[in-house]
Enzyme design. Structure first.
Site, PDB file in Angstrom:
ATOM      1  CG  HIS A 211       4.055  -1.404   7.875  1.00  0.00           C
ATOM      2  ND1 HIS A 211       4.572  -0.688   6.818  1.00  0.00           N
ATOM      3  CD2 HIS A 211       4.974  -2.351   8.167  1.00  0.00           C
ATOM      4  CE1 HIS A 211       5.754  -1.193   6.479  1.00  0.00           C
ATOM      5  NE2 HIS A 211       6.014  -2.204   7.284  1.00  0.00           N
ATOM      6  CE  LYS A 399      -4.756   6.235  -1.959  1.00  0.00           C
ATOM      7  NZ  LYS A 399      -3.400   6.368  -1.453  1.00  0.00           N
ATOM      8  NE  ARG A 400      -4.703  -1.791   2.765  1.00  0.00           N
ATOM      9  CZ  ARG A 400      -5.122  -1.388   3.977  1.00  0.00           C
ATOM     10  NH1 ARG A 400      -6.252  -1.856   4.466  1.00  0.00           N
ATOM     11  NH2 ARG A 400      -4.414  -0.521   4.689  1.00  0.00           N
ATOM     12  CE  LYS A 405      -5.134   2.285   2.309  1.00  0.00           C
ATOM     13  NZ  LYS A 405      -3.857   3.007   2.412  1.00  0.00           N
ATOM     14  CB  THR A 507       4.458   3.385  -1.291  1.00  0.00           C
ATOM     15  OG1 THR A 507       3.496   2.353  -1.554  1.00  0.00           O
ATOM     16  CG2 THR A 507       5.187   3.089   0.009  1.00  0.00           C
ATOM     17  CE  LYS A 511       4.526   2.170  -5.336  1.00  0.00           C
ATOM     18  NZ  LYS A 511       3.591   1.124  -4.872  1.00  0.00           N
TER      19      LYS A 511
END
Length: 674
Positions: A211, A399-400, A405, A507, A511
């Protein structure tokens, strides 16, 4: 929770009144052992070598079964979860000797294992507890699956050499890969198989899903900690490593670089990803780009040696949660037009495509989006005390919180826009509401500083009446599935801005797409496949490609000061991290974030995640977002197309691929009479 702009971790005692949906199964309890030492002896009756763990600590793993109800198929599966309890609650003899700690040692050990998930591992005690947790859950589960296999396949005399015919252990990232030596331990030391028999079963039973692309996130354990806590397991890892390294040297004689990269034990560490690849019969990534990078970059040596193991399984999400449940207005609208088959077969949602050309349908779709924005605005008012305009563009990144990111890039751009509006109040600007939601790992200081910065910027901008509400900034506290449903349904823009080559899949991007939000992002992870579905003209793509990022990294990075000193508007934004603009005059509060961009003495390389390098491209993409949103008909078409094209990204499709390609399961039809 957020206090004074900072993330504060709070305990969630969610089991204090019990859980009525779980069933305790004491009859399947298992003992899990830690520490001690291993004694070797040869059994005079069988002639086999035996390894006996002595002077260990142990706890009892108590299983609980939770029902998982299938959707409309009359099937109930069970999710097994584990609690830890002491085998001996209180040792009176230790208490009588005055050794009060020893008296309650097992009780404390059991409590610590299950009290806090993902303890801070910035120190030795945290690392030790994490490894204990991982081994506790893995050992209990493997003991249970072997016991169940034997019960259902002949009892005590069942042939465990055929375990792989009924069982697959899918190791989901590196956290559960201690399953490899634990399965070997159970097969050899408990079931009596020899090494070759046990290895044959293990390598036909274990499969590995990777992952993460970033090598630093591939789990490694210090050998001194691992061997002390799990002495017998470490012996098995040593043997796996010795045999594998021998094989590498045979295939690549004289190439010690291969050994350095591929060995399981190296430089004082146990490298869990290497062990998962060596033992797994399948190794998969979770998006096509991710898998390609694994094969040709991060895991290149393993791919060259064993290419047949590698495959891709692009992630998916469940439309039953994130559309049918989370966005009932849109779900009802879709069902009205095409029926409810999409709920179990998301590919059917493509049937709404013709409606994109229908004026009335477009108006209905956008009205639903507006009503969802009103719903989220109400939530924000109740929880944040901030008034946001549902007619503004809801630009969302949830998100995290991690540097790759690039929430930092997002908030720097907000600061840039604020400067532009302050300097040019006459400029044309469509009102924006920038919505963030994230949690940072407890020990991840820079991520927590980014959360503080976002909240500080929000405080300044939201209270500046001179900009007439053109920008609002909201940080959603305690981001989780229940408020995520509100957010995805209301979003206009899906921020997927990770440094290219760093996001395995994502993901959240799926969504947002499901709920009609176009992607603003890099060509990273599953963004690549989303763009293939909707067309690049229906997304807002910016920034370096994964190939360009990897090329920079392979050649020492780049010099961000070249950009800093040649873009005065961007320089001003970066300097505001140090001039106190967003810190009530404190010049030190965001020094660490500032240094991460420019100061090579602070990090191995400055601007590791190419924030300044991608900034102008990102700003231009944001301009394209505003331009598109002003054209209401174009935007409605674009938004509807996202939903119509998301059929590929259902978890139903993902699991079907695991079933067919990895697990090789035979389908069972469940008879049902109403």
């Amino acid at each position: 929770m957020i206090k004074d702009g900072y993330q504060i971790e709070m305990p969630d005692d969610w089991l204090k009144v019990g859980n009525m949906f779980e069933l305790r199964r004491d009859e399947y309890a298992k003992e899990v052992r830690f520490g001690g030492h291993v004694r070797f002896e040869r059994n005079p009756e069988t002639g086999k070598d035996e390894f006996i763990q002595e002077d260990f600590e142990s706890v009892l793993a108590i299983p609980y079964d939770m029902p998982i109800i299938g959707y409309g198929n009359h099937v109930v599966n069970t999710l097994r979860i584990w609690d830890a309890e002491p085998i001996t609650e209180f040792r009176l003899e230790s208490f009588d000797r005055g050794d009060y700690h020893k008296a309650v040692e097992q009780r404390n050990l059991a409590k610590n294992i299950v009290d806090v998930l993902y303890p801070n591992d910035n120190h030795y005690a945290g690392k030790e507890l994490r490894l204990k947790q991982q081994y506790f859950f893995i050992s209990a589960s493997i003991q249970a699956l072997i016991a169940k296999y034997k019960r259902e396949n002949g009892g005590p005399e069942a042939d465990v050499r055929k375990l792989y015919e009924k069982v697959v252990i899918q190791m989901n990232d590196t956290h559960p890969t201690v399953a490899v030596p634990e399965l070997m331990h159970q097969l050899i030391d408990v079931e009596g198989l020899n090494w070759e028999e046990a290895w044959d079963v293990t390598t036909k039973t274990c499969a590995y899903t990777n992952h993460t692309i970033m090598s630093e996130a591939l789990e490694k354990w210090p050998i001194d900690l691992f061997s002390k806590l799990l002495p017998r397991i470490y012996q098995i890892v040593q043997e796996i490593d010795k045999r594998f390294v021998k094989k590498v040297r045979e295939m690549y004689p004289g190439n010690e670089q291969k050994v350095k990269k591929m060995a399981i034990l190296y430089d004082g560490q146990v490298r869990m990803a290497n062990m998962a690849i060596v033992a797994g019969f399948s190794v998969n990534g979770v998006a096509r780009l991710h898998t390609d990078i694994l094969k040709h970059q991060e895991l290149k040596d393993f791919y060259e040696m064993m290419p047949e193991k590698f495959n891709n399984k692009t992630n998916g999400i469940t439309q039953r949660r994130f559309l049918a449940h989370g966005n009932p207005l849109l779900a009802a609208w879709i069902t009205k037009h095409i029926g409810d088959g999409w709920i179990t077969d998301l590919s059917q949602i493509a049937e709404i495509k013709p409606l994109i050309e229908d004026d009335k349908a477009r108006a209905e779709f956008m009205q639903i989006k507006y009503e969802n924005k009103v719903r989220l605005a109400k939530y924000i008012k109740e929880h944040n005390g901030i008034d946001v305009d549902p007619r503004s563009i809801f630009d969302v990144q949830v998100k995290r919180l991690h540097e790759y990111k690039r929430q930092f890039l997002n908030i720097l751009h907000v600061m840039y826009l604020y400067n532009q509006i302050k300097e040019h109040p006459e400029m044309q600007f469509y009102p924006r509401t920038f919505i963030f939601g994230a949690k940072a790992a407890a020990g991840y200081q820079r991520a927590k500083e980014t959360i503080k910065l976002i909240n500080s910027v929000a405080e300044v901008i939201n209270n500046d009446r001179s900009i007439n509400g053109k920008i609002k900034v909201v940080f959603i506290e305690d981001y989780r599935v229940s408020n995520a449903e509100l957010i995805f349904a209301a979003a206009d823009v899906s921020e997927q801005i990770s440094t290219a080559s760093k996001e395995a899949s994502g993901t959240g991007n799926m969504k947002f797409m499901l709920n009609g939000a176009p992607t603003l992002g890099t060509m990273d992870g599953a963004n690549v496949e989303i763009v293939e579905e909707v067309g690049i003209e229906n997304a807002f793509i910016f920034g370096l490609s994964s190939e360009e990022v990897i090329n920079y990294e392979n050649n020492g990075g780049y010099n961000p000061t070249d950009i800093y000193f040649n873009d005065w508007e961007l320089k001003r934004v970066v300097d505001q991290l140090m001039d106190g603009t967003y810190a009530h005059g404190n010049h030190e509060m965001y020094k660490n974030l500032y240094n991460s961009l420019l100061n090579t003495q602070c990090t191995n390389k400055a601007d590791t995640y190419f924030i300044l390098k991608d900034f102008r491209s990102y700003a231009e993409a944001q301009k394209r977002v505003e331009e598109a949103y002003r054209d209401s008909e174009r935007w409605a078409r674009m938004a509807m197309l996202q939903t119509a094209c998301c059929g590929k990204f259902s978890s139903d499709r993902t699991i079907e691929e695991y079933v067919e390609d990895i697990w090789k399961l035979k389908k069972v039809k469940v008879p049902y009479e109403a």
